[in-house]
Motif scaffolding. Structure first.
Motif, PDB file in Angstrom:
ATOM      1  N   VAL A  39       0.992  -1.369  -0.133  1.00 37.73           N
ATOM      2  CA  VAL A  39      -0.520   0.014  -0.215  1.00 37.73           C
ATOM      3  C   VAL A  39       0.744   1.228   0.137  1.00 37.73           C
ATOM      4  O   VAL A  39       0.726   1.865  -0.417  1.00 37.73           O
ATOM      5  CB  VAL A  39      -1.530  -0.192   0.814  1.00 37.73           C
ATOM      6  N   ALA A  40       1.616   1.076   0.875  1.00 30.65           N
ATOM      7  CA  ALA A  40       3.214   2.301   1.110  1.00 30.65           C
ATOM      8  C   ALA A  40       3.256   2.373  -0.340  1.00 30.65           C
ATOM      9  O   ALA A  40       3.746   3.690  -0.938  1.00 30.65           O
ATOM     10  CB  ALA A  40       3.803   1.967   2.135  1.00 30.65           C
ATOM     11  N   ALA A  41       3.986   1.479  -0.895  1.00 28.66           N
ATOM     12  CA  ALA A  41       4.990   1.575  -1.980  1.00 28.66           C
ATOM     13  C   ALA A  41       3.735   1.779  -3.215  1.00 28.66           C
ATOM     14  O   ALA A  41       3.644   2.828  -3.955  1.00 28.66           O
ATOM     15  CB  ALA A  41       5.276   0.238  -2.757  1.00 28.66           C
ATOM     16  N   PHE A  42       2.248   1.830  -3.479  1.00 31.48           N
ATOM     17  CA  PHE A  42       1.691   2.192  -4.137  1.00 31.48           C
ATOM     18  C   PHE A  42       1.587   3.675  -4.115  1.00 31.48           C
ATOM     19  O   PHE A  42       1.467   4.322  -5.318  1.00 31.48           O
ATOM     20  CB  PHE A  42       0.027   1.200  -3.932  1.00 31.48           C
ATOM     21  N   PHE A  43       1.262   4.446  -3.146  1.00 32.67           N
ATOM     22  CA  PHE A  43       0.982   5.639  -2.128  1.00 32.67           C
ATOM     23  C   PHE A  43       2.222   6.524  -3.028  1.00 32.67           C
ATOM     24  O   PHE A  43       2.174   7.471  -3.485  1.00 32.67           O
ATOM     25  CB  PHE A  43       0.766   5.768  -0.999  1.00 32.67           C
ATOM     26  N   LEU A  44       3.252   5.636  -3.101  1.00 28.30           N
ATOM     27  CA  LEU A  44       4.965   6.151  -3.244  1.00 28.30           C
ATOM     28  C   LEU A  44       4.919   6.443  -4.819  1.00 28.30           C
ATOM     29  O   LEU A  44       5.194   7.634  -5.889  1.00 28.30           O
ATOM     30  CB  LEU A  44       6.391   5.414  -2.912  1.00 28.30           C
ATOM     31  N   TYR A  45       4.208   5.810  -6.241  1.00 28.66           N
ATOM     32  CA  TYR A  45       4.316   5.238  -7.122  1.00 28.66           C
ATOM     33  C   TYR A  45       3.285   6.794  -7.203  1.00 28.66           C
ATOM     34  O   TYR A  45       3.717   7.404  -8.192  1.00 28.66           O
ATOM     35  CB  TYR A  45       3.279   4.045  -7.307  1.00 28.66           C
ATOM     36  N   THR A  46       2.213   6.765  -6.764  1.00 32.53           N
ATOM     37  CA  THR A  46       0.869   7.410  -7.057  1.00 32.53           C
ATOM     38  C   THR A  46       1.895   9.088  -7.002  1.00 32.53           C
ATOM     39  O   THR A  46       1.735  10.074  -7.330  1.00 32.53           O
ATOM     40  CB  THR A  46       0.096   7.766  -6.349  1.00 32.53           C
ATOM     41  N   GLY A  47       2.625   9.280  -5.937  1.00 33.58           N
ATOM     42  CA  GLY A  47       2.889  11.107  -5.451  1.00 33.58           C
ATOM     43  C   GLY A  47       4.044  10.739  -6.500  1.00 33.58           C
ATOM     44  O   GLY A  47       3.827  12.234  -7.163  1.00 33.58           O
ATOM     45  N   VAL A  48       4.438  10.491  -6.584  1.00 33.32           N
ATOM     46  CA  VAL A  48       5.796  10.163  -7.423  1.00 33.32           C
ATOM     47  C   VAL A  48       5.203  10.793  -9.221  1.00 33.32           C
ATOM     48  O   VAL A  48       6.088  11.421  -9.502  1.00 33.32           O
ATOM     49  CB  VAL A  48       7.224   8.979  -7.937  1.00 33.32           C
ATOM     50  N   GLY A  49       4.350  10.510  -9.494  1.00 30.43           N
ATOM     51  CA  GLY A  49       4.001  10.111 -11.144  1.00 30.43           C
ATOM     52  C   GLY A  49       2.697  11.213 -11.175  1.00 30.43           C
ATOM     53  O   GLY A  49       2.723  12.229 -11.797  1.00 30.43           O
ATOM     54  N   ALA A  50       2.094  11.884 -10.319  1.00 29.34           N
ATOM     55  CA  ALA A  50       1.332  13.435  -9.962  1.00 29.34           C
ATOM     56  C   ALA A  50       2.672  14.030  -9.735  1.00 29.34           C
ATOM     57  O   ALA A  50       1.962  15.506 -10.610  1.00 29.34           O
ATOM     58  CB  ALA A  50       1.087  13.519  -8.545  1.00 29.34           C
TER      59      ALA A  50
END
Length: 213
Positions: free
Chosen positions: A202-213
């Protein structure tokens, strides 16, 4: 083989699944040395940023861990999985082992998407790096000599930096995932085990979405 299945059924099933999927991909590609470009199965299961976003291949941060590039890649990873997976599964139990394996694989896949978006990637190496770290905790709990599993991790990290054509962030993602998961499952509380196992991807997914944003 019956003895292996009794002591480590998930390890045997995961290994068998990887072999079967690779055989299908190799048949499609008509090659034992390069299934990357000629297999529809490989294209649908490998993790690759543009396909994940544009084609909505949402399953690939897990499915990539069951695919391999060539027969050498498959052989090395499955040999390592059979050796290390059996020990880790016997120690933690099948249910917890499967959860740890999937958590590490997904977390590594999402880190690849975050930090190496344009590199198509496949292989169980990320999950294997996590298992190598967990093997250290297994040895530690048994009071065994830690030098062998530590050397195994160090050699594979050095190999990652010295060899071209390997997934740096897939390997390091598995290493980081293994450290976090080991810290969680070494606690006595099952709640902490599952918070770590579920919370990590879950944390890895939020990292991905945060960097992508």
């Amino acid at each position: 083989m019956k003895s292996f299945y009794r002591t480590a059924p998930a390890t045997l099933i995961i290994t068998s699944a990887c072999i079967i999927l690779w055989l299908v991909a190799a048949f499609q590609a008509r090659s034992l040395t390069n299934v990357f470009s000629g297999s529809a199965l490989m294209n649908n299961m490998m993790v690759w940023g543009p396909a994940f976003e544009i084609a909505d291949h949402w399953w690939t941060p897990l499915s990539y861990a069951f695919m391999h590039l060539d027969i050498g890649h498959l052989t090395v990873n499955m040999f390592m999985l059979m050796l290390i997976g059996r020990e880790v599964e016997r120690h933690f139990g099948t249910v917890l082992f499967v959860a740890l394996y999937l958590s590490a694989a997904i977390s590594s896949g999402l880190l690849i998407l975050t930090l190496d978006f344009m590199s198509p990637t496949a292989g169980a190496s990320g999950a294997l790096f996590a298992l190598m770290v967990l093997l250290i905790s297994v040895y530690r709990s048994r009071g065994a000599d830690l030098r062998a599993p530590i050397v195994l991790v160090v050699v594979n990290v050095v190999y990652t930096f010295l060899t071209t054509g390997v997934s740096l962030w897939g390997h390091l993602g598995g290493l980081f995932a293994g450290i976090i998961l080991a810290l969680c499952v070494n606690r006595k509380s099952p709640v902490i085990h599952w918070v770590g196992i579920i919370g990590l991807p879950v944390a890895a997914f939020f990292l991905y979405t945060g960097v992508g944003a």
